[in-house]
Design a protein around this motif. Structure first.
Motif, mmCIF file in Angstrom:
data_model
loop_
_atom_site.group_PDB
_atom_site.id
_atom_site.type_symbol
_atom_site.label_atom_id
_atom_site.label_comp_id
_atom_site.label_asym_id
_atom_site.label_seq_id
_atom_site.Cartn_x
_atom_site.Cartn_y
_atom_site.Cartn_z
ATOM 1 N N LEU A 271 -10.114 -0.451 5.003
ATOM 2 C CA LEU A 271 -8.945 0.408 5.200
ATOM 3 C C LEU A 271 -9.308 1.835 4.840
ATOM 4 C CD1 LEU A 271 -5.849 0.811 5.610
ATOM 5 C CD2 LEU A 271 -5.617 0.370 3.161
ATOM 6 N N SER A 272 -8.890 2.760 5.661
ATOM 7 C CA SER A 272 -9.063 4.181 5.371
ATOM 8 C C SER A 272 -7.683 4.745 5.054
ATOM 9 C CB SER A 272 -9.668 4.891 6.578
ATOM 10 O OG SER A 272 -9.706 6.274 6.346
ATOM 11 N N PRO A 273 -7.320 4.847 3.759
ATOM 12 C CA PRO A 273 -5.984 5.299 3.403
ATOM 13 C C PRO A 273 -5.614 6.649 4.002
ATOM 14 C CG PRO A 273 -7.066 4.372 1.487
ATOM 15 C CD PRO A 273 -8.099 4.473 2.571
ATOM 16 N N GLY A 274 -6.597 7.513 4.269
ATOM 17 C CA GLY A 274 -6.299 8.802 4.872
ATOM 18 C C GLY A 274 -5.742 8.689 6.272
ATOM 19 N N GLN A 275 -6.100 7.616 6.982
ATOM 20 C CA GLN A 275 -5.595 7.374 8.337
ATOM 21 C C GLN A 275 -4.147 6.896 8.291
ATOM 22 O OE1 GLN A 275 -7.485 4.056 10.241
ATOM 23 N NE2 GLN A 275 -6.367 4.307 12.144
ATOM 24 N N GLY A 276 -3.771 6.296 7.185
ATOM 25 C CA GLY A 276 -2.438 5.738 7.053
ATOM 26 C C GLY A 276 -2.421 4.273 7.432
ATOM 27 N N TYR A 277 -1.379 3.604 6.994
ATOM 28 C CA TYR A 277 -1.216 2.183 7.279
ATOM 29 C C TYR A 277 0.248 1.806 7.098
ATOM 30 C CZ TYR A 277 -1.284 2.016 2.195
ATOM 31 O OH TYR A 277 -1.019 2.247 0.883
ATOM 32 N N LEU A 278 0.589 0.667 7.618
ATOM 33 C CA LEU A 278 1.923 0.090 7.448
ATOM 34 C C LEU A 278 1.756 -1.181 6.633
ATOM 35 C CD1 LEU A 278 2.904 0.389 11.185
ATOM 36 C CD2 LEU A 278 3.743 1.848 9.359
ATOM 37 N N MET A 279 2.673 -1.439 5.727
ATOM 38 C CA MET A 279 2.616 -2.659 4.935
ATOM 39 C C MET A 279 4.035 -3.219 4.804
ATOM 40 S SD MET A 279 1.415 -3.322 0.971
ATOM 41 C CE MET A 279 -0.067 -2.374 1.143
ATOM 42 N N ASP A 280 4.194 -4.466 5.232
ATOM 43 C CA ASP A 280 5.454 -5.180 5.078
ATOM 44 C C ASP A 280 5.224 -6.342 4.127
ATOM 45 O OD1 ASP A 280 6.693 -3.517 6.911
ATOM 46 O OD2 ASP A 280 6.372 -4.865 8.589
ATOM 47 N N VAL A 281 6.100 -6.485 3.130
ATOM 48 C CA VAL A 281 5.994 -7.563 2.150
ATOM 49 C C VAL A 281 7.208 -8.468 2.324
ATOM 50 C CG1 VAL A 281 5.815 -8.155 -0.289
ATOM 51 C CG2 VAL A 281 4.766 -6.038 0.551
ATOM 52 N N TYR A 282 6.943 -9.761 2.554
ATOM 53 C CA TYR A 282 8.002 -10.742 2.768
ATOM 54 C C TYR A 282 8.039 -11.729 1.619
ATOM 55 C CZ TYR A 282 8.251 -8.974 7.507
ATOM 56 O OH TYR A 282 8.402 -8.156 8.589
ATOM 57 N N GLY A 283 9.247 -12.092 1.206
ATOM 58 C CA GLY A 283 9.449 -13.051 0.129
ATOM 59 C C GLY A 283 9.354 -14.485 0.614
ATOM 60 N N PRO A 284 9.581 -15.443 -0.306
ATOM 61 C CA PRO A 284 9.408 -16.855 0.030
ATOM 62 C C PRO A 284 10.383 -17.363 1.097
ATOM 63 C CG PRO A 284 10.311 -16.607 -2.172
ATOM 64 C CD PRO A 284 9.950 -15.241 -1.697
ATOM 65 N N ASP A 285 11.527 -16.710 1.222
ATOM 66 C CA ASP A 285 12.498 -17.139 2.235
ATOM 67 C C ASP A 285 12.354 -16.372 3.545
ATOM 68 O OD1 ASP A 285 13.465 -14.662 1.512
ATOM 69 O OD2 ASP A 285 15.498 -15.352 1.042
ATOM 70 N N GLY A 286 11.313 -15.532 3.631
ATOM 71 C CA GLY A 286 11.066 -14.773 4.860
ATOM 72 C C GLY A 286 11.773 -13.431 4.908
ATOM 73 N N SER A 287 12.492 -13.086 3.852
ATOM 74 C CA SER A 287 13.200 -11.806 3.853
ATOM 75 C C SER A 287 12.239 -10.663 3.538
ATOM 76 C CB SER A 287 14.350 -11.822 2.845
ATOM 77 O OG SER A 287 13.840 -12.012 1.543
ATOM 78 N N LEU A 288 12.486 -9.527 4.158
ATOM 79 C CA LEU A 288 11.666 -8.340 3.935
ATOM 80 C C LEU A 288 11.996 -7.769 2.563
ATOM 81 C CD1 LEU A 288 9.664 -6.223 5.069
ATOM 82 C CD2 LEU A 288 11.661 -4.987 5.923
ATOM 83 N N LEU A 289 10.985 -7.680 1.690
ATOM 84 C CA LEU A 289 11.180 -7.136 0.349
ATOM 85 C C LEU A 289 10.813 -5.657 0.278
ATOM 86 C CD1 LEU A 289 9.678 -10.029 -1.825
ATOM 87 C CD2 LEU A 289 12.077 -9.607 -1.270
ATOM 88 N N HIS A 290 9.745 -5.272 1.007
ATOM 89 C CA HIS A 290 9.273 -3.889 0.975
ATOM 90 C C HIS A 290 8.680 -3.520 2.318
ATOM 91 C CE1 HIS A 290 9.685 -3.763 -3.367
ATOM 92 N NE2 HIS A 290 9.120 -4.955 -3.374
ATOM 93 N N ARG A 291 8.848 -2.284 2.682
ATOM 94 C CA ARG A 291 8.202 -1.727 3.882
ATOM 95 C C ARG A 291 7.626 -0.386 3.480
ATOM 96 N NH1 ARG A 291 11.067 -2.625 9.088
ATOM 97 N NH2 ARG A 291 9.547 -4.303 9.186
ATOM 98 N N LEU A 292 6.335 -0.242 3.706
ATOM 99 C CA LEU A 292 5.635 0.977 3.321
ATOM 100 C C LEU A 292 4.956 1.555 4.561
ATOM 101 C CD1 LEU A 292 4.682 2.757 0.947
ATOM 102 C CD2 LEU A 292 2.742 1.219 0.706
ATOM 103 N N ASP A 293 5.184 2.838 4.799
ATOM 104 C CA ASP A 293 4.583 3.541 5.933
ATOM 105 C C ASP A 293 3.892 4.771 5.387
ATOM 106 O OD1 ASP A 293 3.963 5.001 8.209
ATOM 107 O OD2 ASP A 293 5.921 4.729 9.137
ATOM 108 N N THR A 294 2.563 4.799 5.418
ATOM 109 C CA THR A 294 1.827 5.934 4.877
ATOM 110 C C THR A 294 1.173 6.776 5.975
ATOM 111 O OG1 THR A 294 -0.279 4.776 4.609
ATOM 112 C CG2 THR A 294 1.313 4.605 2.786
ATOM 113 N N ARG A 295 1.622 6.590 7.197
ATOM 114 C CA ARG A 295 1.026 7.373 8.282
ATOM 115 C C ARG A 295 1.294 8.862 8.047
ATOM 116 N NH1 ARG A 295 3.806 4.279 13.172
ATOM 117 N NH2 ARG A 295 5.452 4.433 11.649
ATOM 118 N N PRO A 296 0.289 9.697 8.373
ATOM 119 C CA PRO A 296 0.467 11.150 8.184
ATOM 120 C C PRO A 296 1.493 11.719 9.136
ATOM 121 C CG PRO A 296 -1.800 10.633 8.900
ATOM 122 C CD PRO A 296 -1.034 9.365 8.822
#
Length: 73
Positions: free
Chosen positions: A48-73
């Motif tokens: 991963l090149s953090p300078g390029q940016g990335y998207l990260m979605d974190v889902y809990g045990p029931d499939g619900s979205l817990l976090h969404r992170l967007d680091t794109r420039p």
């Protein structure tokens, strides 16, 4: 975290990482602590090149979205 999937980005798009956890806690403070170690792992293992940016979605045990992170420039 028990699973991670990567959707590669195109040459003009940032990669997206889908993280699955058994922890149902959506507490942002806990996520912020874990985020650094996850990003370090992705940098080492997935090139991963953090300078390029990335998207990260974190889902809990029931499939619900817990976090969404967007680091794109």
């Amino acid at each position: 975290m028990y699973a991670m999937e990567k959707e590669p980005g195109t040459s003009s798009a940032a990669p997206r990482f889908i993280i699955r956890t058994r922890n149902p806690d959506g507490d942002d403070a806990a996520f912020q602590k874990q985020k650094e170690s996850i990003v370090q792992f992705l940098t080492r293992v997935e090139a991963l090149s953090p300078g390029q940016g990335y998207l990260m979605d974190v889902y809990g045990p029931d499939g619900s979205l817990l976090h969404r992170l967007d680091t794109r420039p």
